[in-house]
Design a protein around this motif. Structure first.
Motif, mmCIF file in Angstrom:
data_model
loop_
_atom_site.group_PDB
_atom_site.id
_atom_site.type_symbol
_atom_site.label_atom_id
_atom_site.label_comp_id
_atom_site.label_asym_id
_atom_site.label_seq_id
_atom_site.Cartn_x
_atom_site.Cartn_y
_atom_site.Cartn_z
ATOM 1 N N PHE A 121 0.835 -1.194 0.000
ATOM 2 C CA PHE A 121 0.000 0.000 0.000
ATOM 3 C C PHE A 121 0.873 1.248 0.000
ATOM 4 O O PHE A 121 1.981 1.254 0.535
ATOM 5 N N GLY A 122 0.308 2.306 -0.597
ATOM 6 C CA GLY A 122 1.002 3.586 -0.626
ATOM 7 C C GLY A 122 0.009 4.727 -0.570
ATOM 8 O O GLY A 122 -1.220 4.533 -0.524
ATOM 9 N N MET A 123 0.537 5.949 -0.593
ATOM 10 C CA MET A 123 -0.348 7.110 -0.597
ATOM 11 C C MET A 123 -1.153 7.196 -1.892
ATOM 12 O O MET A 123 -2.259 7.751 -1.907
ATOM 13 N N ASP A 124 -0.635 6.631 -2.986
ATOM 14 C CA ASP A 124 -1.416 6.594 -4.219
ATOM 15 C C ASP A 124 -2.614 5.658 -4.079
ATOM 16 O O ASP A 124 -3.663 5.881 -4.695
ATOM 17 N N THR A 125 -2.488 4.618 -3.242
ATOM 18 C CA THR A 125 -3.633 3.743 -2.965
ATOM 19 C C THR A 125 -4.730 4.501 -2.233
ATOM 20 O O THR A 125 -5.926 4.394 -2.563
ATOM 21 N N LEU A 126 -4.331 5.283 -1.221
ATOM 22 C CA LEU A 126 -5.314 6.091 -0.490
ATOM 23 C C LEU A 126 -5.963 7.129 -1.401
ATOM 24 O O LEU A 126 -7.180 7.386 -1.310
ATOM 25 N N ALA A 127 -5.183 7.732 -2.291
ATOM 26 C CA ALA A 127 -5.748 8.728 -3.211
ATOM 27 C C ALA A 127 -6.741 8.088 -4.174
ATOM 28 O O ALA A 127 -7.797 8.677 -4.491
ATOM 29 N N ALA A 128 -6.415 6.874 -4.654
ATOM 30 C CA ALA A 128 -7.335 6.181 -5.566
ATOM 31 C C ALA A 128 -8.646 5.841 -4.868
ATOM 32 O O ALA A 128 -9.746 6.035 -5.436
ATOM 33 N N PHE A 148 -10.937 8.864 3.825
ATOM 34 C CA PHE A 148 -9.883 8.585 2.843
ATOM 35 C C PHE A 148 -9.288 9.870 2.274
ATOM 36 O O PHE A 148 -8.088 9.949 2.031
ATOM 37 N N THR A 149 -10.122 10.888 2.054
ATOM 38 C CA THR A 149 -9.595 12.158 1.540
ATOM 39 C C THR A 149 -8.721 12.850 2.578
ATOM 40 O O THR A 149 -7.694 13.456 2.233
ATOM 41 N N ALA A 150 -9.111 12.775 3.845
ATOM 42 C CA ALA A 150 -8.318 13.427 4.893
ATOM 43 C C ALA A 150 -7.004 12.698 5.150
ATOM 44 O O ALA A 150 -6.011 13.326 5.546
ATOM 45 N N SER A 151 -6.977 11.385 4.957
ATOM 46 C CA SER A 151 -5.745 10.631 5.226
ATOM 47 C C SER A 151 -4.811 10.575 4.022
ATOM 48 O O SER A 151 -3.623 10.264 4.183
ATOM 49 N N ALA A 152 -5.309 10.848 2.805
ATOM 50 C CA ALA A 152 -4.460 10.840 1.604
ATOM 51 C C ALA A 152 -3.741 12.183 1.502
ATOM 52 O O ALA A 152 -4.197 13.125 0.843
ATOM 53 N N ALA A 153 -2.585 12.275 2.161
ATOM 54 C CA ALA A 153 -1.854 13.547 2.215
ATOM 55 C C ALA A 153 -1.371 13.955 0.827
ATOM 56 O O ALA A 153 -0.998 13.112 -0.003
ATOM 57 N N PHE A 154 -1.370 15.277 0.580
ATOM 58 C CA PHE A 154 -0.975 15.796 -0.728
ATOM 59 C C PHE A 154 0.502 15.519 -1.049
ATOM 60 O O PHE A 154 0.871 15.356 -2.206
#
Length: 718
Positions: free
Chosen positions: A256-263, A401-407
């Motif tokens: 898992f990665g931040m791109d997973t959270l963003a997706a 998910f939006t709050a945890s997917a850091a920019f």
């Protein structure tokens, strides 16, 4: 008769025994010794002229009877040496041992002082004057214990034990990788620009009402606003489809990665927007879906991916620019039991595998993001079904998910790597991916050789003088032979000089490198000395009077000076900032030079370098450290395509700063994602629609991306 018999008997006991009567050993010892046996029997010993009885503490009565007459005052009576008998006293074992040790110490001290007196003080001063000081290695007491602990930690690391080892990608040639990474870069740049415009439009959709302005018809209708938000989000997902698919595929492989959270945030937000658009009303007190926040997240995700691909392409193209590059590795315990950077010639084997491995940010996310994904799902269920509001499930999933997917997830490594790769490419260097940068934490020493300080062309021959009956070709050949065999940085210069004079290399036997700054060997029966002026003075070779040559190579045959080669050392201007950058990074230079002229005193006096901050090993250790056949680490730090100190130093400094920026930024992103998850859970559970509005969440995410942006901008500034 009785009286005469008694007197006769007494005389016989003092003198010879009468006939038929023998004495025992105790009686003899009592008679001629201290008389203790007789006193035990109550009998006083007899006194004869040849018997001396010594007073003891057991004879007070006898001392009183035989007390000497008082001597007159003012006169001292000298003892009679004939009447003084020395008795050997019994010595204890400890006393004898101490006396033996004292006697040996005195004998050693006498011998030491005799040897020191034999040494000529002038000779001692001469050696101290002409031989430069060197630094010695000191092994720490717990060095072996530290090594054992590190090996045990690597063998039994709990996370390493639970996690499967990373697969090693195929070692493709750098040229092929450069073409692969270069494909589609121009189109990706356009897609990044398109995402930026979509994020601005979506941001305007939530900022304009918050500022008190009213939409003109037909944009004032709720259904139009919802379909516009859903349409812009869907278009943004299409523009960043490759990055989103990479996150989903990585999650399917357990990475898992931040791109997973963003997706996942994009999927749930789009579903929430479509459901509201189909209903035709804006729910939750008129708050729009988080389309603007997700579009901003997709922009930063694709922007960071673009930076990383640009950096990979630049690094691979630079590594492929030469067939025989220089390699930088961090070798363990090379100098003074410290990890040391070394530059050596080789092939770029392993570069293709390292450059394709996961970066440091992805490795941090692999440990943190699974927990965030699990937390988002569980907390969303608690804040919806747990409080009796199941209709809020999509909103809760979208918010968490939006709050945890850091920019800054993709910016942490991609942006500083691209900027550092672009700077290193200008100087002819390329970092070998994250594995080489990750191990630079322990490296705090760097070996510097002749070619690093003075690349080819920066040492010039200014004058030649030949003495004696030797021909110019012979003197040059002798000098070039010893310099070549020693591996000095002057080899190419004297090789070109010898070829210009038509000379040939000779066979030198018994080459020795002296600490005083010179070489000695036998060539066809001649004792040849080659070195500096200090070495010639040390070897008692007479130099011309009034010699003012500062840097030169002297040659002597059989103790007679035969040639002087005056040299002009030109230090490149780039050496000063390169050394300063290394020292600011707390990486200490270690001079592993073979040119006998390159000593700390010369570098300080001639070029004003900080020689006191450089370590200078002995000549044997310098030759060992600069040997090309030394074993090296299999993990590459960087690949160099040019000579000089600039690419060497910038690669080390850039790798260390990239590691620090990535570690700090990755930790900051994970902390921001965790805090965003907890905040979103609290506000969704309390149904605080106004506090968890799209504008507030966007500002929260921008607040956390600001330090990551500044950190990634700081990394290449050295």
């Amino acid at each position: 008769m009785g009286h005469q018999d008694k007197e006769k008997k007494n005389k016989s006991r003092v003198g010879q025994p009468p006939e038929g009567e023998d004495y025992t050993l105790d009686e003899i010892l009592a008679e001629y010794g201290s008389g203790r046996s007789r006193r035990r029997e109550g009998k006083a010993p007899a006194q004869e002229d040849n018997v001396v009885v010594f007073p003891t503490q057991e004879e007070p009565d006898r001392e009183e009877q035989t007390a000497p007459e008082p001597e007159p005052e003012g006169e001292e009576k000298e003892p009679n040496p004939d009447k003084v008998v020395e008795f050997p006293e019994e010595e204890s074992v400890l006393s004898a041992f101490l006396k033996d040790i004292t006697r040996k110490a005195d004998r050693y001290a006498d011998q030491m002082f005799q040897e020191s007196e034999k040494m000529d003080p002038e000779e001692v001063r001469r050696l101290e004057k002409w031989i430069p000081g060197t630094d010695q290695e000191e092994e720490p007491e717990d060095y072996e214990q530290q090594q054992e602990r590190e090996e045990r930690k690597l063998e039994f690391h709990p996370i390493r034990f639970l996690r499967r080892p990373d697969p090693i990608p195929a070692d493709l040639p750098p040229k092929e990788l450069a073409r692969t990474y270069g494909k589609g870069l121009a189109a990706m740049r356009l897609r990044v620009l398109g995402l930026f415009l979509l994020a601005v439009l979506a941001g305007a959709q939530i900022v304009i009402p918050a500022a008190g302005f009213v939409w003109l018809p037909p944009f004032d209708q709720a259904q139009v606003q919802l379909w516009a938000a859903a349409g812009m989000l869907g278009l943004g997902m299409l523009l960043s489809l490759d990055a989103l698919l990479a996150g989903i595929v990585r999650a399917c492989r357990g990475r898992f990665g931040m791109d997973t959270l963003a997706a996942l945030a994009a999927v749930f937000t789009l579903a929430d927007a479509v459901v509201q658009a189909l209903s035709g009303t804006i729910q939750r007190e008129g708050q729009l879906p988080y389309a603007a926040v997700v579009l901003a997240a997709l922009f930063f995700l694709l922007h960071g991916t673009y930076h990383k691909r640009c950096g990979l392409r630049l690094s691979c193209r630079t590594a492929a620019s030469t067939a025989e590059p220089y390699l930088i590795t961090q070798d363990k315990g090379v100098w003074n039991f410290r990890d040391t950077f070394r530059k050596w010639s080789g092939t770029a084997e392993g570069f293709g595998s390292q450059i394709q491995m996961d970066d440091g940010a992805q490795r941090i996310y692999r440990r943190c993001c699974p927990l965030l994904v699990l937390g988002c799902v569980l907390l969303s269920l608690l804040s919806s079904y747990g409080v009796g509001r199941p209709e809020h499930l999509l909103w809760c999933l979208s918010a968490t998910f939006t709050a945890s997917a850091a920019f800054g997830g993709a910016l942490v490594y991609g942006r500083p790597f691209h900027k550092i790769a672009r700077r290193l490419a200008r100087s002819g260097a390329a970092l070998a991916g994250w594995p080489g940068a990750a191990q630079t934490r322990r490296g705090d020493r760097v070996l510097i050789t002749d070619g690093d300080l003075f690349p080819p062309g920066y040492v010039e021959l200014s004058d030649i003088k030949i003495y004696g009956d030797y021909s110019t070709e012979r003197v040059i050949s002798y000098t070039a032979t010893l310099i070549r065999d020693s591996g000095s940085g002057l080899t190419r210069l004297f090789h070109d000089l010898m070829r210009a004079q038509g000379g040939l290399f000779r066979t030198a036997e018994g080459l020795r490198c002296h600490e005083g700054g010179g070489l000695s060997a036998q060539i066809r029966g001649d004792q040849v000395l080659v070195g500096s002026a200090a070495f010639m003075n040390l070897m008692e070779v007479n130099l011309p009077q009034g010699l003012r040559v500062k840097n030169a190579v002297f040659c002597a045959v059989d103790g007679e000076l035969v040639g002087i080669f005056a040299l002009n050392y030109i230090l490149p201007d780039a050496v000063f900032p390169a050394l300063d950058a290394l020292m600011r990074e707390h990486v200490g230079p270690v001079l592993a030079t073979r040119d006998f002229n390159l000593i700390p005193a010369m570098l300080h006096q001639r070029f004003h370098l900080a020689a006191d901050k450089m370590e200078f090993p002995s000549i044997e250790r310098r030759r060992e450290l600069s040997d090309e056949d030394q074993p090296h680490n299999q993990v590459l730090t960087a690949v160099l395509c040019r000579e000089g100190m600039t690419p060497y130093a910038e690669s080390i400094v850039g790798a260390r700063r990239l590691r620090r920026a990535t570690r700090f930024g990755g930790a900051l992103v994970c902390v921001g994602g965790l805090l965003g998850l907890l905040l979103a859970y609290y506000l969704t559970g309390a149904a605080a629609y106004g506090s968890l509005s799209p504008l507030n969440l966007l500002l929260f995410q921008l607040f956390w991306v600001a330090p990551v942006w500044f950190t990634t901008s700081w990394a290449p500034r050295f």
